[in-house]
Each structure stands twice: as C-alpha cells, then as structure tokens.
Design a protein around this motif. Structure first.
Motif: not given
Length: 131
Positions: A1-20
């Motif tokens: 199956m093909n990838a649903p998207l090539e690149r996933i860019q995250l929001s700054q909010t998501a980045k901050d939450q991932l850092t936590k």
C-alpha cells in the motif's frame, strides 16, 4: 500500500507536547512517540476534529521514518479507519486524517495526568486495564 503522505510536519504545539513526553518516557525519537500517539488516536472511537493544524515547527518526519517496520500496517489501519468513519480513501483524505490522528494522539498522551514514565505508556496497551 502507498504511504498516505510523504512527509509529516508537526505543529509547534505538538513539538512542545512531544518534548514533554520525551522527558517523561525517556523515549528520545520523535517517530516512536508519534507512532504511539497515532495508535492512541486510532483507538478512540470518535473522528478527530476538523481543525486546521499549522505546520509551524521544525519537526518533520518522512512516512518511512514515522512508520518504520510498521509503515504498511499503519497505512492499512488508517485506511480502514477512514472506511469505518465513512470518509474517503483518496490520497488527500488519508493524508489529512493521518495528520489529525497523530496530532490528536499527541495531545491525548501529553494531556494524560497518569502518564509520568514509560511504564505508564505501556500500561495504555494493557487491554485488561480497560475492563
């Protein structure tokens, strides 16, 4: 199956939450935490809110890095979820729903007051705790 998207860019909010989440779980790789978040969102019965998600952080993952060995399984799970939700399975819908599930899942994990260490993350997979 093909990838649903090539690149996933995250929001700054998501980045901050991932850092936590990185601090709590000691999981250093964005892609692993994003996979957990994606699966956490897929487990939720409701459809993610149709809110716009900014691409305003410097965190970007390729589908291959995000999915790793599970890339095909995750793509199939997303497609099935879109079918179950009565949405299309065209490339645009799959890409949009993928981003929404990842971001919603990150929010769920970061907002979980019981998630303070990696064992708490693993406990989310214990189906017997849901009974």
């Amino acid at each position: 199956m093909n990838a649903p998207l090539e690149r996933i860019q995250l929001s700054q909010t998501a980045k901050d939450q991932l850092t936590k989440l990185k601090r709590y779980t000691k999981i250093e790789q964005w892609n692993i935490l994003c996979r957990w978040a994606f699966c956490r969102s897929l487990a939720e019965p409701s459809i993610p809110s149709p809110v716009p998600i900014p691409r305003d952080s410097n965190v970007e993952l390729s589908w291959r890095v995000f999915g790793g060995e599970l890339a095909e399984v995750l793509a199939i799970a997303l497609k099935q979820r879109c079918v179950n939700d009565g949405l299309g399975t065209d490339p645009e819908t799959l890409a949009l729903q993928c981003r929404r599930h990842i971001h919603r899942g990150i929010g769920y994990l970061a907002g979980d007051p019981n998630l303070k260490k990696i064992e708490d993350l693993i406990r989310l997979c214990d189906l017997s705790s849901l009974e």
